[in-house]
Design a protein around this motif. Structure first.
Motif, mmCIF file in Angstrom:
data_model
loop_
_atom_site.group_PDB
_atom_site.id
_atom_site.type_symbol
_atom_site.label_atom_id
_atom_site.label_comp_id
_atom_site.label_asym_id
_atom_site.label_seq_id
_atom_site.Cartn_x
_atom_site.Cartn_y
_atom_site.Cartn_z
ATOM 1 N N ASN A 68 0.823 -1.208 0.000
ATOM 2 C CA ASN A 68 0.000 0.000 0.000
ATOM 3 C C ASN A 68 0.854 1.255 0.000
ATOM 4 O O ASN A 68 2.019 1.223 0.354
ATOM 5 N N ASP A 69 0.225 2.335 -0.434
ATOM 6 C CA ASP A 69 0.918 3.625 -0.443
ATOM 7 C C ASP A 69 0.839 4.238 0.950
ATOM 8 O O ASP A 69 0.370 3.606 1.897
ATOM 9 N N VAL A 73 -3.704 2.616 0.746
ATOM 10 C CA VAL A 73 -4.418 2.050 -0.396
ATOM 11 C C VAL A 73 -3.521 1.026 -1.086
ATOM 12 O O VAL A 73 -2.381 1.311 -1.399
ATOM 13 N N ASN A 75 -2.202 -0.203 -3.883
ATOM 14 C CA ASN A 75 -2.069 0.126 -5.300
ATOM 15 C C ASN A 75 -0.644 -0.034 -5.824
ATOM 16 O O ASN A 75 -0.327 0.437 -6.898
ATOM 17 N N ASP A 125 -3.172 3.557 -10.218
ATOM 18 C CA ASP A 125 -4.082 4.577 -9.724
ATOM 19 C C ASP A 125 -4.714 4.057 -8.430
ATOM 20 O O ASP A 125 -4.970 2.858 -8.295
ATOM 21 N N ARG A 126 -4.969 4.945 -7.490
ATOM 22 C CA ARG A 126 -5.510 4.554 -6.188
ATOM 23 C C ARG A 126 -6.890 3.911 -6.305
ATOM 24 O O ARG A 126 -7.320 3.199 -5.425
ATOM 25 N N ARG A 127 -7.572 4.127 -7.413
ATOM 26 C CA ARG A 127 -8.922 3.569 -7.593
ATOM 27 C C ARG A 127 -8.912 2.174 -8.206
ATOM 28 O O ARG A 127 -9.963 1.581 -8.417
ATOM 29 N N ASN A 129 -8.168 -0.676 -6.951
ATOM 30 C CA ASN A 129 -8.726 -1.651 -6.012
ATOM 31 C C ASN A 129 -8.105 -3.035 -6.192
ATOM 32 O O ASN A 129 -8.789 -4.011 -6.492
#
Length: 140
Positions: A68-69, A73, A75, A125-127, A129
């Motif tokens: 995770n960052d 998250v 990603n 990208d953080r989205r 998932n």
């Protein structure tokens, strides 16, 4: 006691526990916390595929790590690549959800000599998932 609870929540939010299954399968099984207040742990499985073209060019996968960052998250994907031949090209890691819809791409320029090996990091990208159930990654 309240300070210990807050510290525990911070540690849980930033920790990423990953277990590898199989020697050369390119699969990762990990655990993540769903709802820090409930403390319930669930498992997720990320499947990684290597295209036949990259296999033919001498690329082999080792350990895969989902990290995770700084915001917690998931990603970041670290892929351990083993080179059985000289390699000099750009590779792309694509992420797909369980409905086979693409959710992200990350490119990396890789230059390696025969018998080299190492981790290569792919940021999404953080989205994207990446910790969703049945997330699938394809390295091409």
């Amino acid at each position: 006691m309240k300070h210990y609870s807050i510290l525990l929540l911070i540690l849980l939010a930033t920790a990423c526990s990953v277990k590898r299954t199989g020697e050369k399968t390119g699969e990762v099984v990990g655990e993540f916390i769903k709802g820090a207040s409930s403390g319930v742990q669930n498992s997720f499985k990320v499947e990684v595929e290597l295209t036949p073209e990259l296999r033919q060019r001498g690329l082999e996968l080792g350990k895969i790590i989902i990290a995770n960052d700084t915001m917690g998250v998931d990603n970041l994907v670290s892929v351990y690549c083993i080179f059985n031949q000289d390699f000099d090209d750009t590779v792309m890691l694509k992420a797909f959800d369980n409905q086979k819809l693409e959710t992200g791409r990350s490119k990396k320029i890789i230059k390696a000599k025969k018998d080299d090996a190492g981790f290569y990091d792919f940021a999404f990208d953080r989205r994207a998932n990446l910790d969703a159930e049945d997330c699938r990654l394809v390295l091409q």
